[in-house]
Design a protein around this motif. Sequence first.
Motif, mmCIF file in Angstrom:
data_model
loop_
_atom_site.group_PDB
_atom_site.id
_atom_site.type_symbol
_atom_site.label_atom_id
_atom_site.label_comp_id
_atom_site.label_asym_id
_atom_site.label_seq_id
_atom_site.Cartn_x
_atom_site.Cartn_y
_atom_site.Cartn_z
ATOM 1 N N ARG A 168 0.890 -1.490 -0.234
ATOM 2 C CA ARG A 168 -0.131 0.354 0.051
ATOM 3 C C ARG A 168 1.243 0.827 -0.205
ATOM 4 O O ARG A 168 0.372 2.437 0.192
ATOM 5 N N HIS A 169 2.235 1.409 0.481
ATOM 6 C CA HIS A 169 2.886 2.306 0.182
ATOM 7 C C HIS A 169 3.896 2.619 -1.186
ATOM 8 O O HIS A 169 4.640 3.375 -1.040
ATOM 9 N N HIS A 170 3.614 1.672 -2.108
ATOM 10 C CA HIS A 170 4.341 1.860 -3.325
ATOM 11 C C HIS A 170 4.338 3.096 -4.068
ATOM 12 O O HIS A 170 5.600 3.710 -3.675
ATOM 13 N N ASP A 171 3.408 3.966 -3.914
ATOM 14 C CA ASP A 171 3.518 5.174 -4.348
ATOM 15 C C ASP A 171 4.557 6.424 -3.895
ATOM 16 O O ASP A 171 4.653 6.791 -3.984
ATOM 17 N N LEU A 172 3.520 6.095 -1.898
ATOM 18 C CA LEU A 172 4.685 7.252 -1.355
ATOM 19 C C LEU A 172 6.311 6.966 -1.367
ATOM 20 O O LEU A 172 6.097 7.856 -1.208
ATOM 21 N N GLU A 174 7.051 6.305 -4.394
ATOM 22 C CA GLU A 174 7.782 6.835 -5.392
ATOM 23 C C GLU A 174 8.127 8.204 -5.169
ATOM 24 O O GLU A 174 8.908 8.769 -4.859
ATOM 25 N N GLU A 175 7.434 8.910 -4.521
ATOM 26 C CA GLU A 175 7.589 10.124 -3.663
ATOM 27 C C GLU A 175 8.335 10.630 -3.090
ATOM 28 O O GLU A 175 8.855 11.697 -3.169
#
Length: 324
Positions: A168-172, A174-175
């Motif tokens: 669930r933290h994949h996008d986080l 990357e940011e």
Amino acid sequence: MTPDELSLCRCEAYAAVTEAAALAGARWLGRGDVRGAEQAASTAMRERLDELELKGMIVVGGELDDDPLAIGTTVGRGGERVDLAVDPLEGRAVVARGDYGAMSMIAAGEPGSFPSLPPMYMRRMAVGPVARGQIDLARPVGENVRAIAAAFGRNTQDITTIVLDRPRHHDLIEEIRASGARIKLIQDGDVTASITAAIRGTNDHLAIGIGGARQALLSAAALRCLGGELQAQLWPTTRGEIEAAKEHGIDDVNRMFTTEELAQGEVIVAATGVTNGDVLRGVRFLADSARTHSIVMCTRHNWVRFVDGIHFFARERREEVRLL
């Protein structure tokens, strides 16, 4: 505050509670039994709480009715009324794996100190005193990283963020990478991460991500004592969780909770290391004793103490007291 008022505070007694839980949980190190380790720690914490002269209500705790520390349970021998938020084994999977960073933890406050939160995820962001007032959970991650870097007088490349290693933290993640900050991925330990980010010398500056509501509340209590800041927001994943939030009096699931809203009034926090971490050492068993390392924090006394304890298993001692 008068000496009499200070004498009523039992902050140091809570260290004995977390020590008992840590000693029991540490026996299960690396045995691959999450449930066994958690149950041992819960039972030990409950037994020690029942020895204290207080009337405590577990408001944040186990969600199963047969849990010794189930929500709604009353503990203690009677006396001062307190609300308790407990996690007898923060990082239970860590203990089962024989990994780093598990601890036993308790937070205590006056009745009504901790809000009623549904058992669901919350996204949260935690920093220490230097960056307090500089973060905003509603802003993009990159902006927060730059604000934290400015508060420390550093480049963004010198800021370390702690994130649970979850899909669930994949996008986080990357940011954060795009912002230039460093990332420390951890397997477990939401609360430990928040405390680590709030203590200088760990070289960690921000704990961020989505974790349990109980962990967010315990983190807020610790950061109240450490002078840090936590912002959190419910993260419902189903319509049923939105309804559960309303049942707890939260009509706006987008509401931002502040540190003071999650841990109000005078609070006491105690934690004891179960396995070695960045802030606390784990339990070390010797021939007829064990050594524990704890942190005790109290807003009433306005102190943070580290406690190094030696626990003898028999009155006839074969071992001497050793310096660190």
